[in-house]
Design an enzyme around this catalytic site. Structure first.
Site, PDB file in Angstrom:
ATOM      1  N   HIS A   1      38.291  -6.540  32.905  1.00 34.21           N
ATOM      2  CA  HIS A   1      37.846  -6.238  34.509  1.00 34.21           C
ATOM      3  C   HIS A   1      36.266  -5.871  34.528  1.00 34.21           C
ATOM      4  O   HIS A   1      35.454  -5.196  35.553  1.00 34.21           O
ATOM      5  CB  HIS A   1      38.479  -4.932  34.736  1.00 34.21           C
ATOM      6  CG  HIS A   1      38.416  -3.685  35.922  1.00 34.21           C
ATOM      7  ND1 HIS A   1      37.524  -2.746  36.083  1.00 34.21           N
ATOM      8  CD2 HIS A   1      38.600  -4.753  36.821  1.00 34.21           C
ATOM      9  CE1 HIS A   1      37.862  -2.416  37.308  1.00 34.21           C
ATOM     10  NE2 HIS A   1      38.500  -3.391  37.515  1.00 34.21           N
TER      11      HIS A   1
ATOM     12  N   LYS B   1      32.453  -7.333  35.523  1.00 38.51           N
ATOM     13  CA  LYS B   1      31.714  -8.107  36.462  1.00 38.51           C
ATOM     14  C   LYS B   1      30.260  -7.901  35.701  1.00 38.51           C
ATOM     15  O   LYS B   1      28.737  -7.083  35.724  1.00 38.51           O
ATOM     16  CB  LYS B   1      31.627  -7.527  37.340  1.00 38.51           C
ATOM     17  CG  LYS B   1      32.857  -7.383  38.017  1.00 38.51           C
ATOM     18  CD  LYS B   1      33.018  -5.735  37.986  1.00 38.51           C
ATOM     19  CE  LYS B   1      34.792  -5.472  39.203  1.00 38.51           C
ATOM     20  NZ  LYS B   1      35.806  -4.436  38.256  1.00 38.51           N
TER      21      LYS B   1
ATOM     22  N   ASP C   1      18.518 -16.140  33.598  1.00 33.00           N
ATOM     23  CA  ASP C   1      17.685 -16.457  32.247  1.00 33.00           C
ATOM     24  C   ASP C   1      17.715 -16.006  31.243  1.00 33.00           C
ATOM     25  O   ASP C   1      16.151 -16.043  30.072  1.00 33.00           O
ATOM     26  CB  ASP C   1      16.605 -16.897  32.624  1.00 33.00           C
ATOM     27  CG  ASP C   1      16.566 -18.135  33.923  1.00 33.00           C
ATOM     28  OD1 ASP C   1      17.456 -19.342  33.607  1.00 33.00           O
ATOM     29  OD2 ASP C   1      16.221 -18.497  34.692  1.00 33.00           O
TER      30      ASP C   1
ATOM     31  N   HIS D   1      34.598   2.361  45.904  1.00 33.77           N
ATOM     32  CA  HIS D   1      34.384   1.570  45.253  1.00 33.77           C
ATOM     33  C   HIS D   1      33.731   1.682  44.143  1.00 33.77           C
ATOM     34  O   HIS D   1      34.383   0.670  42.678  1.00 33.77           O
ATOM     35  CB  HIS D   1      35.553  -0.169  45.623  1.00 33.77           C
ATOM     36  CG  HIS D   1      35.571  -0.364  44.145  1.00 33.77           C
ATOM     37  ND1 HIS D   1      35.367  -1.514  43.608  1.00 33.77           N
ATOM     38  CD2 HIS D   1      37.489  -0.738  44.234  1.00 33.77           C
ATOM     39  CE1 HIS D   1      35.991  -2.595  42.306  1.00 33.77           C
ATOM     40  NE2 HIS D   1      37.280  -1.907  42.790  1.00 33.77           N
TER      41      HIS D   1
ATOM     42  N   LYS E   1      32.286   3.318  41.006  1.00 32.30           N
ATOM     43  CA  LYS E   1      32.645   3.677  39.759  1.00 32.30           C
ATOM     44  C   LYS E   1      30.563   4.389  39.065  1.00 32.30           C
ATOM     45  O   LYS E   1      30.664   3.655  38.379  1.00 32.30           O
ATOM     46  CB  LYS E   1      33.069   2.943  38.542  1.00 32.30           C
ATOM     47  CG  LYS E   1      33.877   2.178  39.158  1.00 32.30           C
ATOM     48  CD  LYS E   1      33.951   0.436  39.236  1.00 32.30           C
ATOM     49  CE  LYS E   1      35.111   0.143  39.631  1.00 32.30           C
ATOM     50  NZ  LYS E   1      36.097   0.557  40.746  1.00 32.30           N
TER      51      LYS E   1
ATOM     52  N   ASP F   1      23.653  16.898  35.929  1.00 28.92           N
ATOM     53  CA  ASP F   1      22.361  17.363  35.817  1.00 28.92           C
ATOM     54  C   ASP F   1      20.809  16.440  36.374  1.00 28.92           C
ATOM     55  O   ASP F   1      19.678  17.125  36.643  1.00 28.92           O
ATOM     56  CB  ASP F   1      22.072  17.968  34.617  1.00 28.92           C
ATOM     57  CG  ASP F   1      22.447  19.025  34.054  1.00 28.92           C
ATOM     58  OD1 ASP F   1      23.979  19.570  34.263  1.00 28.92           O
ATOM     59  OD2 ASP F   1      22.769  19.689  33.004  1.00 28.92           O
TER      60      ASP F   1
END
Length: 483
Positions: free
Chosen positions: A223, A225, A230, A401, A403, A408
């Protein structure tokens, strides 16, 4: 008739016996064990087929080679940083160092071998158009390599734009490697990359199968990404490659996500993760250390970052432990954004303790499902948090979507892991844990802007839900350990 009843009784008895043997022969936590036992007993035969595809753990040999992939270029740095902690030497800059950050840094060094990088600049994207405009522009600037890994890569308008940029660089002699998940990108035909391959590019699918319909590793997905250009520019976060991430699917509407562009030494940790995943997926074309993959980094900023990975190749659940540590260290506030809120008992109890300790706990979830069964479990746990005293917001401007977690206004996590059991135990995930009050405050500001497009989930709203909806939530919650 008596014979028929005897046969049915024998089948049910054998089903129960084999259910018990099947579930208990593999080590798993108690909640998941009981959930699978219910499935196997209540769905004779069908439950076993279901289990074969999404319940059976890959053999140690197959989960494999992922666990045994050699960390490329990082091990010496990790050991050096561990020594600094033991000798109590300074790892973070004085103005960004605190007891909280030192504790989390130590946790990830020990659990995940995650190096701390201190010279990064970070740009946050919350809009798909801006993210892909930046990404494609950076791909066209590549001189040595472009390494791409996405859970979902689609053959549509944005997928074609990304592919064209990759093809142009491959034609110029730049190394182009594309790794995609076999399930997440199941609609993608291998021929989509034919021209890229003819130009020298290479592709791999992760945990695929020679038989497109039968894949016994169906339940264990990459999952992550990651894009590395470079060895100097890195991208990670929630956006995949597909037109829905640009808000072009009516079903979802506007797509609200969070993604990072990183310049600095943290890119080398993303590179290391990509190379390990590539080597785990590739039967041939194995990659080895080369200087071009790990160039000398010119300082781009002062943001401290640890890149942390987790997956079913280990029982440690590094990202979940990081979340628990962040929550337990919070003194004032905890802000969480996630499309799926299905915490296990340890996370749920840690959050409830934070609420009861007077900490401001805010959680934001979508107003619509992309996976209905999981969404019902999400709304069940959202109700639990409302009852505990947390503020739960329903994002009402499309599909959320992102995450993210921030505590604090000091430490934040942004990455690919949802706040659910699947991300902690079954998926291969990667998160950036960021120790920089400037970035944390920016993430807080984004959260407050999203509140303006959300509504507060109240006890009154929950009390007025239909009995049928409440039943679906309770039923879905029973299977949360295996979702």
């Amino acid at each position: 008739m008596q014979l028929f009843l005897s046969i049915i009784t024998a089948v049910l008895a054998l089903n129960i016996l084999f259910s018990i043997i099947t579930v208990f022969r593999e080590k798993r936590d108690i909640a998941a064990t009981w959930a699978w036992l219910v499935v196997l007993v209540l769905l004779p035969v069908v439950g076993f087929i279901f289990y074969l595809f999404i319940g059976k753990k890959p053999s140690r040999k197959k989960i494999f080679d992922i666990k045994n992939q050699e960390s490329i270029g990082m091990s010496q740095l990790v050991e050096a940083q561990k020594r600094k902690l033991i000798e109590d030497e300074q790892l973070l800059s004085r103005k960004q160092e605190s007891e909280n950050t030192k504790e989390i840094v130590r946790l990830f060094l020990e659990d995940d071998g995650s190096i701390l990088t201190k010279d990064n600049s970070v740009h946050l994207f919350t809009d798909g158009f801006e993210k892909y405009e930046s990404l494609i522009s950076d791909i066209y600037e590549a001189k040595h390599h472009v390494h791409v890994m996405y859970y979902i890569f689609k053959d549509d308008k944005i997928g074609t734009k990304v592919l064209k940029a990759l093809e142009e660089r491959a034609a110029a002699g730049v190394e182009v490697l594309v790794l995609y998940d076999a399930l997440g990108s199941r609609s993608l035909k291998a021929s989509f990359f034919d021209h890229l391959k003819s130009l020298g590019g290479k592709t791999q699918s992760f945990f695929g199968s020679r038989f497109s319909i039968i894949n016994l590793r169906f339940n264990y997905r990459n999952h992550r990404k990651i894009v590395v250009i470079d060895g100097k520019v890195g991208y990670t976060g929630g956006f995949n490659v597909g037109d829905e991430y640009l808000g072009e699917y009516e079903k979802f509407g506007y797509w609200r996500d969070t993604h990072l562009k990183i310049e600095g030494s943290a890119v080398l940790a993303l590179q290391n993760r990509f190379l390990m995943d590539w080597n785990a997926a590739a039967k041939q074309d194995q990659l080895a250390y080369q200087e071009g993959y790990f160039p000398t980094i010119i300082k781009k900023g002062e943001t401290n970052i640890q890149i942390v990975s987790s997956g079913p190749d280990t029982e440690i659940q590094q990202i979940k432990k990081g979340y628990i540590k962040m929550i337990s260290l919070a003194k004032e506030s905890i802000f969480i954004q996630t499309p799926y809120f299905v915490p296990d008992d340890s996370l749920l109890e840690t959050l409830e303790i934070a609420v009861m300790s007077g900490i401001d706990v805010k959680i934001m979830i979508p107003n619509k499902p992309d996976h209905p069964f999981i969404y019902r479990a999400t709304t069940y746990y959202a109700a639990e948090m409302v009852a505990a005293g947390a503020q739960v917001y329903i994002y009402d401007n499309g599909f959320l979507h992102a995450k993210t977690m921030v505590i604090d206004g000091e430490i934040c996590s942004i990455g690919t892991a949802n706040f659910d059991v699947r991300s902690f135990k079954l998926n291969f995930e990667v998160n950036a844990f960021i120790y920089d009050p400037k970035v944390a405050k920016q993430q807080e500001e984004i959260f407050y802007e999203d509140i303006k497009k959300s509504y507060l989930l109240t006890q009154n709203i929950l009390n007025n839900q239909s009995n049928w909806l409440k039943f679906k939530q309770i039923f879905s919650r029973l299977f949360s350990p295996i979702l």
